[in-house]
Structures are given as structure tokens and as C-alpha cells.
Design a protein around this motif. Structure first.
Motif: not given
Ligand SMILES: [Zn+2]
Length: 249
Positions: A69, A104, A164, A205
């Protein structure tokens, strides 16, 4: 950036308070490992924090990225350009760091959550620090192999996918410290609470996977939790996970 922003949290482990995100320095003699790298607008602060410790940015053997990120990779490009600093992350996170895709929160999603306390104020700060800038880490490489990394702090990557897809925590077995990135935090400008918690769901995410990734964290032998956002937390990481689970929205 002042010396008071660089805080020793364990033997040879330093937390840097970058304002709304943390990064960490692990020391072994003259050599350093940098864990995460702030917003693009923090690139100068990352260098300053290294110098405030009495080191030179050239002492950084590698940047470890918990996840790619924008608020964790800001100084990656400048450090690589000026000092050749390598950047390492999990194999699953490499394509994200290369920006083959982006996992993101988007400005539109942030605006949809602007009614939540603190979100707009945070968004303005994040924007000023370059949080919406299109940046990548084209030189990011996967960890060279399984097990602890041959770097200052001997960090052991712990896969914690969800926030993520390639998010990674790092255990420092010698000092009983775990760096949890955004998989487990202790505060955020968009949260009214201090203490172990997950970020608001719109930052993840995959929220279900983020919650599931608390399980491997809870198993670790660590008594200090160092998050990507918020203050250090002291106590068994299993207790921190239990608190985060009980406080889930
Ligand atoms: Zn994040």
C-alpha cells in the motif's frame, strides 16, 4: 522528524512514528533492516529517521515490505535510486508491488465512508502525503527462501494474507517481537479506539481472509506487537489477537 519520533522498543528494534503510519529499523552493528517505508511524502522522514539513529541510509541492507500500500512503500523508490537499497516482500505481494494490479482503497470508496468519524480528516492527511499518487516498487523481489532472512534482526516472514493477498508479518524470535503491518493494528485516525484491532473493513482487500490471518499471528511466541498503525502493544500476541477478535465490528 525529531529524535523523539524514533523510539527504541526492544534491543536493536526502533519504531518511527511517521504521523499516521509507522516504520521500523532493526539494527545489527552498523547494518540496518528497514521494515516499511511510509507515504511518498515521508521519503525524507525515512532518511531523517535513519540519520537520527546515527546511521547513513547506505547502512540499510534491505527494505522489507509488509504489503505494497502507498503508505508502506513511499521511500522504496528514492532509497533504491540513491543507495541501491533492495526491497523484499512475499512472492504473492511482488506483482502488487510492481503494480500489475492494485488492491488499495480507492478515493471513491473513501468518500463512501466519509460519514465515519475521522475518515475525512485522515483522507486529507493521506492525500497531502501522496497517498493517492501512483507509485510502484518495480525492483521488489520475493524473499530469497523459506525461514528467517539473513538480515539485521533475523526477521522471519509470517504469511498473513487478506489485507492484501501477499501481506506478511515479521517475527523477530530473538527479542519476542512481531511486526504485524496492517494485519493487526493498535490504532488509526479512523478508529475511535486504542488497542489491538483490525482496520476498518473498507481498507482490507479481503476482510474474511484478514480475520482468518489472525490465527497464525496468535500462535507466535511474541510479547511485543509492533503494528503499521498505532502504538506498540506489550503482552502475548495471542492476547492481542483475542482483543482484536472481540472488538470486531
Ligand atoms: Zn495497508
Amino acid at each position: 522528524m525529531n529524535r523523539s519520533d524514533v523510539q527504541q522498543v526492544a534491543d536493536d528494534v526502533f519504531r518511527v512514528d511517521g504521523g499516521i503510519v509507522n516504520w521500523y529499523l532493526l539494527r545489527d552493528g552498523r547494518d540496518l533492516t528497514l521494515v516499511d517505508a511510509g507515504y511518498p511524502g515521508n521519503a525524507g522522514d525515512v532518511e531523517s529517521s535513519i540519520r537520527l539513529l546515527g546511521h547513513d541510509p547506505g547502512d540499510v541492507r534491505a527494505l522489507l515490505i509488509t504489503h505494497a500500500h502507498a503508505d508502506h512503500i513511499g521511500a522504496a523508490g528514492p532509497l533504491h535510486a540513491r543507495y541501491g537499497t533492495p526491497a523484499l516482500c512475499s512472492a504473492a505481494e511482488v506483482p502488487h508491488a510492481h503494480r500489475q494490479f492494485l488492491e488499495q482503497v480507492t478515493p471513491v470508496q473513501v468518500l463512501a465512508n466519509a460519514w465515519r468519524p475521522g475518515v475525512l480528516r485522515w483522507a486529507v492527511r493521506a492525500f497531502r502525503l501522496g497517498g493517492t499518487r501512483a507509485i510502484a516498487v518495480p525492483h521488489a523481489e520475493p524473499f530469497p527462501g523459506a525461514g528467517p532472512l539473513d538480515l539485521p534482526g533475523r526477521p522471519l516472514p509470517v504469511p498473513t494474507p487478506g489485507h492484501t493477498r501477499g501481506h506478511s508479518a515479521f517475527l523477530l524470535p530473538a527479542v519476542g517481537v512481531v511486526l504485524t503491518g496492517d494485519g493487526l493494528v493498535t490504532g488509526h485516525p479512523t478508529s475511535w479506539r486504542q488497542g489491538p484491532q483490525l482496520l476498518p473493513g473498507f481498507f482490507d482487500h479481503d476482510r474474511a481472509a484478514t480475520a482468518a490471518a489472525l490465527a497464525p499471528l496468535a500462535q507466535l511466541d511474541a510479547e511485543v506487537v509492533l503494528p503499521g498503525h498505532g502504538e506498540p502493544w506489550r503482552g502475548p500476541v495471542g492476547d492481542a489477537v483475542a482483543t482484536a477478535r472481540s472488538e470486531r465490528e
